[in-house]
Motif scaffolding. Structure first.
Motif, mmCIF file in Angstrom:
data_model
loop_
_atom_site.group_PDB
_atom_site.id
_atom_site.type_symbol
_atom_site.label_atom_id
_atom_site.label_comp_id
_atom_site.label_asym_id
_atom_site.label_seq_id
_atom_site.Cartn_x
_atom_site.Cartn_y
_atom_site.Cartn_z
ATOM 1 N N LEU A 190 0.975 -1.468 -0.025
ATOM 2 C CA LEU A 190 0.087 0.104 -0.135
ATOM 3 C C LEU A 190 0.742 1.504 -0.175
ATOM 4 N N SER A 191 2.134 1.216 0.190
ATOM 5 C CA SER A 191 2.962 2.359 0.283
ATOM 6 C C SER A 191 2.971 3.323 -0.749
ATOM 7 N N ILE A 192 3.135 2.871 -1.886
ATOM 8 C CA ILE A 192 3.175 3.885 -3.041
ATOM 9 C C ILE A 192 1.853 4.674 -3.013
ATOM 10 N N TRP A 193 0.812 4.003 -2.909
ATOM 11 C CA TRP A 193 -0.403 4.705 -2.944
ATOM 12 C C TRP A 193 -0.656 5.607 -1.914
ATOM 13 N N ALA A 194 -0.257 5.337 -0.613
ATOM 14 C CA ALA A 194 -0.272 6.105 0.460
ATOM 15 C C ALA A 194 0.500 7.425 0.240
ATOM 16 N N PHE A 195 1.554 7.535 -0.269
ATOM 17 C CA PHE A 195 2.254 8.618 -0.817
ATOM 18 C C PHE A 195 1.413 9.378 -1.713
ATOM 19 N N VAL A 196 0.886 8.963 -2.676
ATOM 20 C CA VAL A 196 0.083 9.754 -3.744
ATOM 21 C C VAL A 196 -1.171 10.361 -2.971
ATOM 22 N N TRP A 197 -1.742 9.502 -2.252
ATOM 23 C CA TRP A 197 -2.864 10.069 -1.357
ATOM 24 C C TRP A 197 -2.365 11.192 -0.404
#
Length: 493
Positions: free
Chosen positions: A337-344
């Motif tokens: 989930l980490s890359i998505w969390a950064f974009v969010w």
């Protein structure tokens, strides 16, 4: 602009100071809590908070957002009173929801949750009151009040959870009751400060003025309520669907992974979002507004990218060392989930711009698209019997949808794309040396403790580099008064 940036930074750090202390309490207690409570207990807590969050986000029918917009405090005070009235009404409906606890818990595939759902009504009520007061607090720029309330809430809630666990009450109910207790403490603390300092303003509250405010800002309940509801529902979908297709244990792993990802995100991002919203509403017509948004975007990237990429590389090792072997799977979920969390993290503060420019229709469309993409991703993974596939598809859909949101908000603010590209590419290059070293150490199959130590050291060195070389970060720290207590960092500035 430097002076404005310094003031902006000071307001952020009034919020970050309290958030940092409260989050530090949670982080320091987490290794103890994960050894007292099992994944199933955390799963029940997540199911409860997800269910109440869906109601809590519309408990004021989104009129709390309008508190920031009127020019006069008199009109804003009447909106605040209206929010509190609506909160009482929605909380009453929640009580009906709570009285059907067996049915609701059965739908969630968590029958043990039924005995605790009576706490949903007070949780929603105090969430609504706190939300309303929080926006009033932002309007009046008394950001320090929120810090006091946040720290008191987290300290007492976490202390209660630890105390109950140490006494042998290691159930989801202990975690839920302590969490609600923390909400009550935060609300009472914030309400007391506002009443003590601002109560004269509320002498002008009238039923007619409340009604006129409801009519003036009717777009919020008619449009933005549905947008917020869809957004919150899409956020809670993983909890509900992972419980439905798998078990509360899987939900517990997911919950811890998300909590740790959101720690650095909420530490900076939430505070930036709150102050950014207030400043954007105030200066949206200023010719320097694009530069202001560019600087906020850059601050989000340079503070969030490095730690998130570290989790991407060795998240499962990190969770196994810090929280115990039983939570290694939670670390794998965090990696996914980490890359998505950064974009969010980047897009979330910027998303307030569509409210500032009163483009609620776009917000509704985006949140509908976001929910559908998440639903499809999680159902595919659930039907195929793989929680990791479900979360991988969920993360991929999130990167695309939140990436689109970020693009639209930057375009709305007229931010030049050359600046966006330069900011992102430069910070990717800064991470490369640490990333290569960590990947090589993983290839050598060294003890996870070594990876955690090297990763932590690289993160500390990165932030020291930023503090000593980056002018924007130094302006932020000056706004917080850091030049007085760390003068050696500013000898070149």
């Amino acid at each position: 602009m430097v002076r404005e940036a310094s003031t902006f930074a000071g307001d952020i750090f009034k919020l970050v100071g309290g958030t940092a202390v409260s989050q530090a309490i949670v982080i320091l207690a987490s290794p103890l809590l994960t050894r007292l409570y099992g994944p199933e207990a955390f799963g029940l807590l997540s199911l409860f908070t997800s269910a109440t969050a869906i109601i809590a986000v519309i408990v004021c029918m989104r009129y709390e957002m309008a508190i920031m917009l009127p020019e006069s405090d008199h009109e804003a005070a009447n909106l605040l009173a209206g929010c509190l009235l609506v909160t009482c009404l929605i909380s009453g409906f929640t009580l009906v929801f709570a009285l059907n606890g067996d049915l609701v818990a059965g739908m969630m595939n968590a029958p043990d949750l039924a005995r605790y759902l009576w706490l949903a009504a007070p949780s929603v009520f105090f969430s609504g009151v706190f939300l309303s007061l929080n926006y009033w607090n932002s309007r009046t720029k008394h950001f320090g009040r929120l810090s006091i309330a946040t720290v008191a809430s987290k300290a007492l809630a976490t202390g209660t959870q630890l105390g109950a666990g140490a006494a042998g009450y290691v159930t989801g109910g202990s975690l839920i009751a302590a969490s609600v207790f923390g909400q009550i403490v935060a609300t009472v603390a914030l309400a007391g400060q506002i009443w003590r300092e601002d109560r004269d303003i509320f002498s002008g509250v009238r039923k007619k003025e409340i009604y006129l405010g409801f009519i003036r800002y009717k777009k919020f309940p008619l449009i933005d309520t549905w947008s917020a509801l869809l957004n919150t529902l899409s956020w809670q979908l993983p909890v509900f669907l992972l419980a439905f297709y798998f078990s509360p244990v899987v939900v517990g792993w997911y919950a811890l992974g998300m909590r740790m990802l959101q720690f650095p995100m909420s530490l900076i991002g939430k505070a930036i979002s709150q102050v950014f919203f207030q400043r954007s509403a105030e200066f949206r017509s200023d010719e320097r507004f694009p530069l202001f948004v560019t600087q906020v975007f850059r601050m989000l990237v340079i503070t969030g990218m490095f730690p998130i990429l570290l989790v991407t590389v060795f998240g499962s090792d990190l969770f196994g060392v810090v929280f115990g072997e039983a939570w290694t799977e939670a670390g794998l979920y965090a990696q996914i989930l980490s890359i998505w969390a950064f974009v969010w993290f980047i897009s979330s503060p910027l998303s307030t711009l569509y409210v500032v420019f009163e483009k609620q229709g776009f917000g509704l469309t985006f949140n509908l698209l976001n929910m559908i993409s998440r639903l499809v991703s999680l159902v595919i993974g659930g039907v195929l019997g793989s929680p990791t596939l479900a979360l991988t598809l969920f993360a991929l859909s999130g990167v695309f949808t939140y990436g689109y949101l970020c693009w639209k908000m930057l375009d709305l603010a007229r931010v030049p794309w050359s600046a966006v590209y330069a900011i992102v590419s430069k910070n990717l290059l800064l991470f490369m040396p640490a990333g290569i070293v960590l990947l090589y150490l993983k290839y050598l199959d060294l003890d996870p403790v070594v990876l955690v130590l090297v990763g932590s050291l690289s993160c500390v060195l990165y932030y020291l580099y930023l503090i000593t070389t980056d002018r924007q970060i130094q302006v932020v720290l000056i706004g917080f008064g850091a030049k007085k207590w760390l003068p050696f960092l500013f000898r070149h500035g």
